[in-house]
Design a protein around this motif. Structure first.
Motif, PDB file in Angstrom:
ATOM      1  N   UNK A 138     -15.207   0.311  -2.845  1.00 32.44           N
ATOM      2  CA  UNK A 138     -15.509   1.212  -3.962  1.00 32.44           C
ATOM      3  C   UNK A 138     -17.001   1.176  -4.295  1.00 32.44           C
ATOM      4  N   UNK A 139     -17.589  -0.022  -4.357  1.00 35.67           N
ATOM      5  CA  UNK A 139     -19.006  -0.133  -4.751  1.00 35.67           C
ATOM      6  C   UNK A 139     -19.912   0.553  -3.734  1.00 35.67           C
ATOM      7  N   UNK A 140     -19.549   0.477  -2.453  1.00 41.05           N
ATOM      8  CA  UNK A 140     -20.370   1.087  -1.402  1.00 41.05           C
ATOM      9  C   UNK A 140     -20.064   2.560  -1.194  1.00 41.05           C
ATOM     10  N   UNK A 141     -18.924   3.025  -1.714  1.00 37.94           N
ATOM     11  CA  UNK A 141     -18.478   4.372  -1.380  1.00 37.94           C
ATOM     12  C   UNK A 141     -18.109   4.441   0.094  1.00 37.94           C
TER      13      UNK A 141
ATOM     14  N   UNK B 282     -31.950  -0.989  -5.678  1.00 38.29           N
ATOM     15  CA  UNK B 282     -32.185   0.458  -5.570  1.00 38.29           C
ATOM     16  C   UNK B 282     -30.889   1.208  -5.294  1.00 38.29           C
ATOM     17  N   UNK B 283     -30.031   0.630  -4.441  1.00 38.57           N
ATOM     18  CA  UNK B 283     -28.826   1.360  -4.040  1.00 38.57           C
ATOM     19  C   UNK B 283     -27.614   1.089  -4.909  1.00 38.57           C
ATOM     20  N   UNK B 284     -27.510  -0.117  -5.460  1.00 39.68           N
ATOM     21  CA  UNK B 284     -26.236  -0.513  -6.084  1.00 39.68           C
ATOM     22  C   UNK B 284     -26.367  -0.934  -7.548  1.00 39.68           C
ATOM     23  N   UNK B 285     -27.526  -0.691  -8.164  1.00 43.88           N
ATOM     24  CA  UNK B 285     -27.713  -1.109  -9.561  1.00 43.88           C
ATOM     25  C   UNK B 285     -26.621  -0.498 -10.445  1.00 43.88           C
ATOM     26  N   UNK B 286     -26.025  -1.346 -11.269  1.00 43.68           N
ATOM     27  CA  UNK B 286     -24.973  -0.873 -12.171  1.00 43.68           C
ATOM     28  C   UNK B 286     -23.608  -0.790 -11.512  1.00 43.68           C
ATOM     29  N   UNK B 287     -23.556  -0.898 -10.193  1.00 46.18           N
ATOM     30  CA  UNK B 287     -22.271  -0.813  -9.472  1.00 46.18           C
ATOM     31  C   UNK B 287     -21.739  -2.190  -9.094  1.00 46.18           C
TER      32      UNK B 287
END
Ligand code: TXA
Ligand code: MG
Length: 331
Positions: free
Chosen positions: A55-58, A160-165
């Motif tokens: 889910x976090x990575x999509x 950069x890619x996953x902040x907040x996730x």
């Protein structure tokens, strides 16, 4: 609307490592440094933790996760071993080699996307190794980037890619190698097959195996994706268009950048701030270390297209570098 939860960066102090091990044991995710690229780790034996990784990575559910182990005994509980796997593990673990073997019933289906095989790696990064030991569980960890984008080689890239996730990132400095592990399918001990080129080249594998492993077809059709689902042609892709060249770039337009392989590769006529070099010293190792961060830098810049020089074919890193460049350039 409530603000998105911030992702916290943890320095690798003994206390922080204890805290993060506890979170992993509870099924939470932690982005971790490895010697190849940063990974997004979760308990490999906990289906809910693995679901959080996808889910976090999509990431699509049909692209399985690599499991990272601290000790060989752990790896032996997760897969059915053979002599070829044992020889490669002896030679290259801990290190940037991932082995694909038949899985045991211990490994949940979601971790391997329902495949009967599992991908295993014993990483070498000292900080990740300490965390693995403290957690006491095998950890699933794909590269810590949104699916399809360039892999992260610093903690800042992960943010950069996953902040907040994700809740947490463990700091481990810039990755020493910079490209993902070599993946070898060793299910058939007589016919090991390279699924993804990486730091460990064909020659190094051949020296241990006593013969060359089967190479890998460059692109895998969607029908073959079940064998190595992450090996679709388009992957590791920056947003901006890339064009690859061997010796000189073709038709460089205004607003386009050119990346030569190394300082010795730039022709005297090529000057200006649109000219870059990938490898600081002309070696493939230095190019590998820098490739993903340079792609990110250029992606964030003003360029409408980037022309990138392929590595010299004789360099031991050439297959891995060329593989990542071709995928990044695929549209
Ligand atoms: O260096 C690395 O391998 C990094 C670090 C974090 O360890 N990990 C990494 O993971 O690159 P990821 O998920 O980005 O790429 C793993 C690749 C994918 O292409 C996936 O399809 C393949 O490994 N893979 C995972 N499990 C597999 C399996 N059971 N059979 C075949 N391929 C598998
Ligand atoms: Mg990846």
């Amino acid at each position: 609307m409530p603000a998105a939860p911030r992702t916290r960066l943890y320095q690798p102090t003994p206390l922080n490592l204890q805290r993060l091990a506890l979170r992993l044991r509870r099924g939470e995710l932690v982005a971790v440094p490895t010697e190849t690229v940063y990974g997004l780790a979760g308990d490999a034996l906990n289906p809910e933790a693995c679901a959080r990784i996808y889910a976090a990575k999509g990431r699509p559910g049909n692209d399985p996760l690599i499991i990272h182990v601290h000790r060989l005994a752990q790896a032996k509980q997760l897969a059915h071993w053979n002599e070829t796997a044992a020889a490669l593990a002896r030679a290259f673990w801990p290190g940037p080699l991932t082995l694909v073997l038949p899985k045991t019933a211990l490994v949940p289906d979601i971790t391997t996307s329902g495949l009967p095989n599992v991908a295993l790696r014993m990483p070498a990064h000292p900080v990740f190794r300490r965390l693995l030991r403290l957690t006491g569980r095998p950890l699933a960890a794909p590269s810590a980037n949104p699916f399809g984008y360039v892999s992260p080689t610093t903690s800042a890239h992960v943010r950069d890619g996953l902040d907040g996730r994700i809740p947490a990132i463990l700091e481990g400095g810039p990755c020493a190698l910079g490209l993902e592990s070599t993946i070898v399918d060793v299910r058939d001990p007589q016919q090991p097959r390279v699924l993804r080129p990486g730091a460990i080249g064909l020659d190094a594998l051949a020296a241990v195996l006593g013969r060359r492993p089967i190479g890998r077809r460059r692109t895998v059709s969607r029908n073959h994706a079940a064998v190595a689902p992450g090996l679709l042609a388009r992957h590791y892709s920056p947003r901006l268009p890339l064009t690859l060249f061997r010796s000189r770039p073709h038709a460089v337009g205004v607003g386009e950048a050119v990346v030569y392989f190394g300082p010795g590769f730039v022709p005297a006529s090529a000057t200006g701030n649109h000219i870059f070099t990938l490898s600081r010293d002309g070696t493939g190792a230095s190019a590998a270390r820098r490739l993903f961060s340079l792609l990110r830098e250029l992606d964030g810049g003003v360029w409408s297209r980037v022309h990138i020089q392929l590595p010299p074919v004789k360099d031991p890193w050439a297959p891995a570098l060329e593989d990542r460049l071709r995928r990044a350039a695929a549209r």
